[in-house]
Design a protein around this motif. Structure first.
Motif, PDB file in Angstrom:
ATOM      1  N   CYS A 186     -17.346  -1.770 -18.663  1.00 29.30           N
ATOM      2  CA  CYS A 186     -15.965  -1.665 -19.150  1.00 29.30           C
ATOM      3  C   CYS A 186     -15.824  -2.091 -20.598  1.00 29.30           C
ATOM      4  CB  CYS A 186     -15.036  -2.518 -18.282  1.00 29.30           C
ATOM      5  SG  CYS A 186     -14.750  -1.852 -16.663  1.00 29.30           S
ATOM      6  N   SER A 187     -16.892  -2.000 -21.378  1.00 32.16           N
ATOM      7  CA  SER A 187     -16.754  -2.376 -22.778  1.00 32.16           C
ATOM      8  C   SER A 187     -15.831  -1.383 -23.476  1.00 32.16           C
ATOM      9  CB  SER A 187     -18.118  -2.405 -23.467  1.00 32.16           C
ATOM     10  OG  SER A 187     -18.608  -1.097 -23.627  1.00 32.16           O
ATOM     11  N   PRO A 188     -15.020  -1.841 -24.403  1.00 34.50           N
ATOM     12  CA  PRO A 188     -14.059  -0.958 -25.071  1.00 34.50           C
ATOM     13  C   PRO A 188     -14.709   0.235 -25.771  1.00 34.50           C
ATOM     14  CG  PRO A 188     -13.503  -3.231 -25.519  1.00 34.50           C
ATOM     15  CD  PRO A 188     -14.813  -3.234 -24.800  1.00 34.50           C
ATOM     16  N   GLU A 189     -15.886   0.031 -26.370  1.00 27.89           N
ATOM     17  CA  GLU A 189     -16.563   1.127 -27.059  1.00 27.89           C
ATOM     18  C   GLU A 189     -16.987   2.213 -26.074  1.00 27.89           C
ATOM     19  OE1 GLU A 189     -17.822  -2.095 -27.290  1.00 27.89           O
ATOM     20  OE2 GLU A 189     -16.677  -2.587 -29.092  1.00 27.89           O
TER      21      GLU A 189
ATOM     22  N   PHE B  28     -13.416   8.336 -22.606  1.00 27.58           N
ATOM     23  CA  PHE B  28     -12.106   8.971 -22.705  1.00 27.58           C
ATOM     24  C   PHE B  28     -12.152  10.180 -23.631  1.00 27.58           C
ATOM     25  CE2 PHE B  28      -7.987   9.541 -24.761  1.00 27.58           C
ATOM     26  CZ  PHE B  28      -7.187   9.724 -23.658  1.00 27.58           C
ATOM     27  N   VAL B  29     -12.789  10.019 -24.788  1.00 30.50           N
ATOM     28  CA  VAL B  29     -12.836  11.097 -25.775  1.00 30.50           C
ATOM     29  C   VAL B  29     -13.634  12.284 -25.251  1.00 30.50           C
ATOM     30  CG1 VAL B  29     -13.751  11.695 -28.062  1.00 30.50           C
ATOM     31  CG2 VAL B  29     -12.425   9.623 -27.754  1.00 30.50           C
ATOM     32  N   THR B  30     -14.683  12.048 -24.467  1.00 31.85           N
ATOM     33  CA  THR B  30     -15.514  13.152 -23.998  1.00 31.85           C
ATOM     34  C   THR B  30     -15.011  13.797 -22.720  1.00 31.85           C
ATOM     35  OG1 THR B  30     -16.985  11.603 -22.863  1.00 31.85           O
ATOM     36  CG2 THR B  30     -17.609  12.305 -25.070  1.00 31.85           C
ATOM     37  N   HIS B  31     -14.348  13.064 -21.843  1.00 30.72           N
ATOM     38  CA  HIS B  31     -13.983  13.619 -20.540  1.00 30.72           C
ATOM     39  C   HIS B  31     -12.485  13.884 -20.354  1.00 30.72           C
ATOM     40  CE1 HIS B  31     -17.979  13.292 -18.894  1.00 30.72           C
ATOM     41  NE2 HIS B  31     -18.060  12.053 -19.375  1.00 30.72           N
ATOM     42  N   THR B  32     -11.637  12.990 -20.801  1.00 24.74           N
ATOM     43  CA  THR B  32     -10.211  13.107 -20.513  1.00 24.74           C
ATOM     44  C   THR B  32      -9.422  13.749 -21.647  1.00 24.74           C
ATOM     45  OG1 THR B  32     -10.428  11.098 -19.195  1.00 24.74           O
ATOM     46  CG2 THR B  32      -8.220  11.823 -19.672  1.00 24.74           C
TER      47      THR B  32
ATOM     48  N   TYR C 103      10.290  18.256 -24.450  1.00 27.62           N
ATOM     49  CA  TYR C 103      10.962  17.632 -23.316  1.00 27.62           C
ATOM     50  C   TYR C 103      10.355  16.265 -23.061  1.00 27.62           C
ATOM     51  CZ  TYR C 103      12.968  22.200 -22.355  1.00 27.62           C
ATOM     52  OH  TYR C 103      13.641  23.370 -22.457  1.00 27.62           O
ATOM     53  N   LEU C 104      11.209  15.293 -22.882  1.00 30.44           N
ATOM     54  CA  LEU C 104      10.750  13.920 -22.709  1.00 30.44           C
ATOM     55  C   LEU C 104       9.892  13.740 -21.459  1.00 30.44           C
ATOM     56  CD1 LEU C 104      12.365  12.204 -24.944  1.00 30.44           C
ATOM     57  CD2 LEU C 104      12.594  10.648 -23.040  1.00 30.44           C
ATOM     58  N   GLY C 105      10.225  14.438 -20.382  1.00 30.03           N
ATOM     59  CA  GLY C 105       9.453  14.305 -19.148  1.00 30.03           C
ATOM     60  C   GLY C 105       8.017  14.761 -19.323  1.00 30.03           C
ATOM     61  N   ASN C 106       7.816  15.889 -20.007  1.00 31.16           N
ATOM     62  CA  ASN C 106       6.468  16.389 -20.250  1.00 31.16           C
ATOM     63  C   ASN C 106       5.696  15.463 -21.177  1.00 31.16           C
ATOM     64  OD1 ASN C 106       7.033  18.591 -18.675  1.00 31.16           O
ATOM     65  ND2 ASN C 106       7.376  19.973 -20.378  1.00 31.16           N
ATOM     66  N   LEU C 107       6.350  14.960 -22.179  1.00 26.11           N
ATOM     67  CA  LEU C 107       5.710  14.054 -23.124  1.00 26.11           C
ATOM     68  C   LEU C 107       5.285  12.760 -22.433  1.00 26.11           C
ATOM     69  CD1 LEU C 107       4.964  13.756 -26.101  1.00 26.11           C
ATOM     70  CD2 LEU C 107       7.176  12.681 -26.463  1.00 26.11           C
ATOM     71  N   ARG C 108       6.119  12.257 -21.548  1.00 23.89           N
ATOM     72  CA  ARG C 108       5.789  11.025 -20.821  1.00 23.89           C
ATOM     73  C   ARG C 108       4.592  11.228 -19.893  1.00 23.89           C
ATOM     74  NH1 ARG C 108      11.902   9.328 -19.596  1.00 23.89           N
ATOM     75  NH2 ARG C 108      12.328   8.346 -21.601  1.00 23.89           N
ATOM     76  N   LEU C 109       4.487  12.408 -19.282  1.00 23.63           N
ATOM     77  CA  LEU C 109       3.340  12.680 -18.414  1.00 23.63           C
ATOM     78  C   LEU C 109       2.043  12.694 -19.215  1.00 23.63           C
ATOM     79  CD1 LEU C 109       4.667  15.456 -16.024  1.00 23.63           C
ATOM     80  CD2 LEU C 109       3.960  13.157 -15.410  1.00 23.63           C
ATOM     81  N   LEU C 110       2.067  13.337 -20.368  1.00 23.49           N
ATOM     82  CA  LEU C 110       0.863  13.403 -21.190  1.00 23.49           C
ATOM     83  C   LEU C 110       0.478  12.033 -21.738  1.00 23.49           C
ATOM     84  CD1 LEU C 110       1.478  16.662 -23.236  1.00 23.49           C
ATOM     85  CD2 LEU C 110      -0.214  16.300 -21.443  1.00 23.49           C
ATOM     86  N   GLU C 111       1.446  11.290 -22.220  1.00 22.58           N
ATOM     87  CA  GLU C 111       1.143   9.983 -22.799  1.00 22.58           C
ATOM     88  C   GLU C 111       0.874   8.932 -21.730  1.00 22.58           C
ATOM     89  OE1 GLU C 111       4.265   9.014 -25.493  1.00 22.58           O
ATOM     90  OE2 GLU C 111       3.523  10.390 -27.024  1.00 22.58           O
ATOM     91  N   GLY C 112       1.356   9.157 -20.519  1.00 22.68           N
ATOM     92  CA  GLY C 112       1.123   8.204 -19.434  1.00 22.68           C
ATOM     93  C   GLY C 112      -0.349   8.040 -19.110  1.00 22.68           C
TER      94      GLY C 112
ATOM     95  N   TRP D 158      -4.963   4.439 -19.344  1.00 25.01           N
ATOM     96  CA  TRP D 158      -6.361   4.256 -19.725  1.00 25.01           C
ATOM     97  C   TRP D 158      -6.517   3.005 -20.583  1.00 25.01           C
ATOM     98  CZ3 TRP D 158     -10.551   7.069 -18.173  1.00 25.01           C
ATOM     99  CH2 TRP D 158     -11.744   6.793 -18.799  1.00 25.01           C
ATOM    100  N   THR D 159      -5.679   2.851 -21.592  1.00 24.91           N
ATOM    101  CA  THR D 159      -5.797   1.674 -22.457  1.00 24.91           C
ATOM    102  C   THR D 159      -5.452   0.393 -21.707  1.00 24.91           C
ATOM    103  OG1 THR D 159      -3.566   2.058 -23.306  1.00 24.91           O
ATOM    104  CG2 THR D 159      -5.382   2.920 -24.606  1.00 24.91           C
ATOM    105  N   LYS D 160      -4.539   0.479 -20.760  1.00 27.99           N
ATOM    106  CA  LYS D 160      -4.201  -0.698 -19.954  1.00 27.99           C
ATOM    107  C   LYS D 160      -5.401  -1.123 -19.104  1.00 27.99           C
ATOM    108  CE  LYS D 160      -0.115  -0.844 -18.308  1.00 27.99           C
ATOM    109  NZ  LYS D 160       1.103  -0.618 -17.506  1.00 27.99           N
ATOM    110  N   MET D 161      -6.129  -0.150 -18.549  1.00 27.81           N
ATOM    111  CA  MET D 161      -7.305  -0.484 -17.727  1.00 27.81           C
ATOM    112  C   MET D 161      -8.419  -1.076 -18.582  1.00 27.81           C
ATOM    113  SD  MET D 161      -6.610  -0.089 -14.637  1.00 27.81           S
ATOM    114  CE  MET D 161      -8.234  -0.280 -13.960  1.00 27.81           C
ATOM    115  N   ILE D 162      -8.542  -0.627 -19.821  1.00 22.96           N
ATOM    116  CA  ILE D 162      -9.549  -1.220 -20.711  1.00 22.96           C
ATOM    117  C   ILE D 162      -9.217  -2.682 -20.971  1.00 22.96           C
ATOM    118  CG2 ILE D 162     -10.491  -1.182 -23.051  1.00 22.96           C
ATOM    119  CD1 ILE D 162     -10.246   1.830 -22.996  1.00 22.96           C
ATOM    120  N   ASP D 163      -7.939  -2.972 -21.182  1.00 19.16           N
ATOM    121  CA  ASP D 163      -7.524  -4.358 -21.416  1.00 19.16           C
ATOM    122  C   ASP D 163      -7.765  -5.228 -20.190  1.00 19.16           C
ATOM    123  OD1 ASP D 163      -6.742  -3.730 -23.990  1.00 19.16           O
ATOM    124  OD2 ASP D 163      -4.637  -3.453 -23.453  1.00 19.16           O
ATOM    125  N   ILE D 164      -7.570  -4.669 -18.998  1.00 20.02           N
ATOM    126  CA  ILE D 164      -7.770  -5.436 -17.772  1.00 20.02           C
ATOM    127  C   ILE D 164      -9.252  -5.721 -17.552  1.00 20.02           C
ATOM    128  CG2 ILE D 164      -7.642  -5.280 -15.250  1.00 20.02           C
ATOM    129  CD1 ILE D 164      -4.976  -3.807 -15.632  1.00 20.02           C
TER     130      ILE D 164
END
Length: 67
Positions: free
Chosen positions: A17-20, A26-30, A45-54, A59-65
């Motif tokens: 789980c190292s950040p690097e 993330f960059v290669t798969h997601t 549309y805000l709903g579509n934007l929230r789905l993409l950014e979610g 992902w970044t939250k799981m890296i922090d955890i």
């Protein structure tokens, strides 16, 4: 959403789980899935934007955890 399923599978199966490493995964798969689908979706549309950014936010939250 496909990117969310890929994210979930990778996070469950990853031991390192190292950040690097997580950024490289993330960059290669997601990110290519998100980039491809953002052309199809109307990000005005805000709903579509929230789905993409979610996916990125979770992902970044799981890296922090993990670290």
């Amino acid at each position: 959403m496909k990117a969310s399923r890929v994210k979930f599978g990778i996070l469950k199966g990853t031991v390192c789980c190292s950040p690097e490493f997580m950024k490289a995964v993330f960059v290669t798969h997601t990110q290519p899935i998100l980039d491809y689908s953002s052309v199809v979706w109307n990000t005005g549309y805000l709903g579509n934007l929230r789905l993409l950014e979610g996916v990125q936010q979770k992902w970044t939250k799981m890296i922090d955890i993990c670290t």
